[in-house]
Each structure stands twice: as C-alpha cells, then as structure tokens.
Design a protein around this motif. Structure first.
Motif, PDB file in Angstrom:
ATOM      1  N   ALA A   1       0.818  -1.196   0.000  1.00 51.90           N
ATOM      2  CA  ALA A   1       0.000   0.000   0.000  1.00 51.90           C
ATOM      3  C   ALA A   1       0.864   1.263   0.000  1.00 51.90           C
ATOM      4  O   ALA A   1       0.483   2.254  -0.585  1.00 51.90           O
ATOM      5  CB  ALA A   1      -0.929  -0.003   1.202  1.00 51.90           C
ATOM      6  N   ALA A   2       2.016   1.184   0.661  1.00 49.25           N
ATOM      7  CA  ALA A   2       2.873   2.375   0.748  1.00 49.25           C
ATOM      8  C   ALA A   2       3.380   2.794  -0.624  1.00 49.25           C
ATOM      9  O   ALA A   2       3.332   3.973  -0.977  1.00 49.25           O
ATOM     10  CB  ALA A   2       4.042   2.120   1.689  1.00 49.25           C
ATOM     11  N   SER A   6      -1.189   5.214  -1.442  1.00 54.29           N
ATOM     12  CA  SER A   6      -2.254   5.476  -0.478  1.00 54.29           C
ATOM     13  C   SER A   6      -1.720   6.017   0.847  1.00 54.29           C
ATOM     14  O   SER A   6      -2.444   6.683   1.575  1.00 54.29           O
ATOM     15  CB  SER A   6      -3.087   4.213  -0.240  1.00 54.29           C
ATOM     16  OG  SER A   6      -2.265   3.167   0.222  1.00 54.29           O
ATOM     17  N   HIS A   7      -0.448   5.741   1.153  1.00 53.18           N
ATOM     18  CA  HIS A   7       0.175   6.265   2.370  1.00 53.18           C
ATOM     19  C   HIS A   7       1.560   6.816   2.020  1.00 53.18           C
ATOM     20  O   HIS A   7       2.577   6.185   2.298  1.00 53.18           O
ATOM     21  CB  HIS A   7       0.291   5.167   3.434  1.00 53.18           C
ATOM     22  CG  HIS A   7      -1.034   4.625   3.864  1.00 53.18           C
ATOM     23  ND1 HIS A   7      -1.884   5.324   4.691  1.00 53.18           N
ATOM     24  CD2 HIS A   7      -1.664   3.472   3.558  1.00 53.18           C
ATOM     25  CE1 HIS A   7      -2.974   4.611   4.879  1.00 53.18           C
ATOM     26  NE2 HIS A   7      -2.871   3.486   4.207  1.00 53.18           N
ATOM     27  N   GLU A   9       3.365   9.053   3.342  1.00 51.62           N
ATOM     28  CA  GLU A   9       4.255   9.248   4.486  1.00 51.62           C
ATOM     29  C   GLU A   9       4.963   7.947   4.866  1.00 51.62           C
ATOM     30  O   GLU A   9       6.135   7.946   5.248  1.00 51.62           O
ATOM     31  CB  GLU A   9       3.487   9.830   5.689  1.00 51.62           C
ATOM     32  CG  GLU A   9       2.477   8.900   6.344  1.00 51.62           C
ATOM     33  CD  GLU A   9       1.166   8.700   5.588  1.00 51.62           C
ATOM     34  OE1 GLU A   9       0.359   7.877   6.048  1.00 51.62           O
ATOM     35  OE2 GLU A   9       0.940   9.349   4.553  1.00 51.62           O
ATOM     36  N   THR A  10       4.285   6.828   4.725  1.00 53.41           N
ATOM     37  CA  THR A  10       4.896   5.526   4.989  1.00 53.41           C
ATOM     38  C   THR A  10       5.928   5.201   3.926  1.00 53.41           C
ATOM     39  O   THR A  10       7.016   4.693   4.224  1.00 53.41           O
ATOM     40  CB  THR A  10       3.822   4.422   5.048  1.00 53.41           C
ATOM     41  OG1 THR A  10       2.843   4.783   6.024  1.00 53.41           O
ATOM     42  CG2 THR A  10       4.424   3.086   5.412  1.00 53.41           C
ATOM     43  N   GLN A  21       0.137   9.926  -5.996  1.00 56.11           N
ATOM     44  CA  GLN A  21      -1.155   9.273  -5.852  1.00 56.11           C
ATOM     45  C   GLN A  21      -1.952   9.390  -7.145  1.00 56.11           C
ATOM     46  O   GLN A  21      -1.930  10.402  -7.827  1.00 56.11           O
ATOM     47  CB  GLN A  21      -1.941   9.885  -4.702  1.00 56.11           C
ATOM     48  CG  GLN A  21      -1.288   9.639  -3.351  1.00 56.11           C
ATOM     49  CD  GLN A  21      -1.978  10.392  -2.236  1.00 56.11           C
ATOM     50  OE1 GLN A  21      -2.200  11.586  -2.343  1.00 56.11           O
ATOM     51  NE2 GLN A  21      -2.296   9.681  -1.168  1.00 56.11           N
TER      52      GLN A  21
END
Length: 175
Positions: A1-2, A6-7, A9-10, A21
C-alpha cells in the motif's frame, strides 16, 4: 500500500521516496522507487545494481537484480536516479535525473540545471514523485529468452506442460 500511493508518508519513511497518488503508471513508479532504494543501499558499499526483471502485478512488486562490486560505477548513480514531474491537469510527465555529465569534455559530474516549473501543455503545476530509478527495469535478453521458452512447446527446461499460467506469464513479460 505504501508504494501504491495510499500512504505517502509511509513510503517516505520506508523508501525515502514519494509516489504520486492516482498516477496511471503507479506499478512502474513502485518498481522504480524500490529499485532506487536497492541502488542507494548498494552504493553505500561500493556496489551497483543491474535489474534483470521487474514485475508489478495486482498489489505487489518483485524485482530481480544482480549486484556488482563496482566503485567506479557508483559515480554514475546520479545519472540513473531522479524525479518524475507529473502535470496536475493532464497525463504529461517529465523525468529528470539528479546528475548530468558536463564540462568542456563532457566528463565532469554536475547537478542537473533544469527543473520544470509548469506543464508546457496546460500551464498547470507539477506533482513531484521520487526519487526513483530512471535506468532500465529489465535485461532485454533475459525477457527475450523467457518469451522464447514460453512459446516453445518442445522446451523441456522448464517443461511447458507444468506451467498453468503460461499465457499470463507471456502477458506479463510483454506489457
């Protein structure tokens, strides 16, 4: 997902890189971010990478790389690492490496001199992704050999009768 955006910051915490994104090339961007991380890690030890095969399917990415002891090649890393600038209003994008060759003889490493500020087609600002690997994703000879073996029904290594996903593999290697 990183790596999928979607994330972000991760992704930045894990890979020191930001995906864009909703980019239409998210799978490729994820592969390039992962290769960037591997290349920078290898460079710390005087090594370079050569991607053999990079695969992005569904919700995962896989990369197969060769690692070479090549302190001289580490100097070229800035030519293969850079950012992508994606227009906020259209599908146009530009990739720029961190470094370039310059000097009167073209043999001096220097930072890139040009940074786009707006999309030349729409005048809209850019979203910036990366840093990422800008070099090749695959070894073309390996992909060619794999495709030849997949299409050769008489091939015994591997035995094509045992590969149920043969057509899926062909699609993956040609996309």
């Amino acid at each position: 997902a990183a790596l999928g955006g979607s994330h972000p910051e991760t992704a930045y915490g894990r890979y020191a890189s930001l995906p864009i994104q909703s980019a239409k090339y998210l799978q490729e961007l994820a592969l390039r971010i992962l290769l960037h991380t591997i290349a920078v890690s290898a460079a710390r030890y005087g090594r370079t990478i050569r991607p053999v095969l990079s695969v992005g399917m569904a919700f995962y990415v896989r990369v197969f790389v060769e690692i070479h002891n090549d302190k001289r090649g580490v100097n070229d890393l800035s030519l293969n690492i850079g950012h992508v600038y994606q227009s906020a209003q259209c599908s146009s994008f530009v990739t720029l490496p961190h470094g370039q060759m310059g000097g009167s003889k073209g043999n001096v490493y220097q930072s890139i001199r040009l940074t786009p500020s707006v999309c030349p087609e729409t005048g809209s600002p850019f979203k910036v992704g990366g840093p990422m690997w800008l070099g090749p994703l695959h070894d073309k000879d390996v992909v060619k050999t794999a495709l030849e073996r997949l299409s050769d029904s008489s091939c015994k290594s591997p035995n094509m009768e045992w590969i149920a996903t043969q057509s899926r593999l062909q699609g993956l290697l040609t996309s």
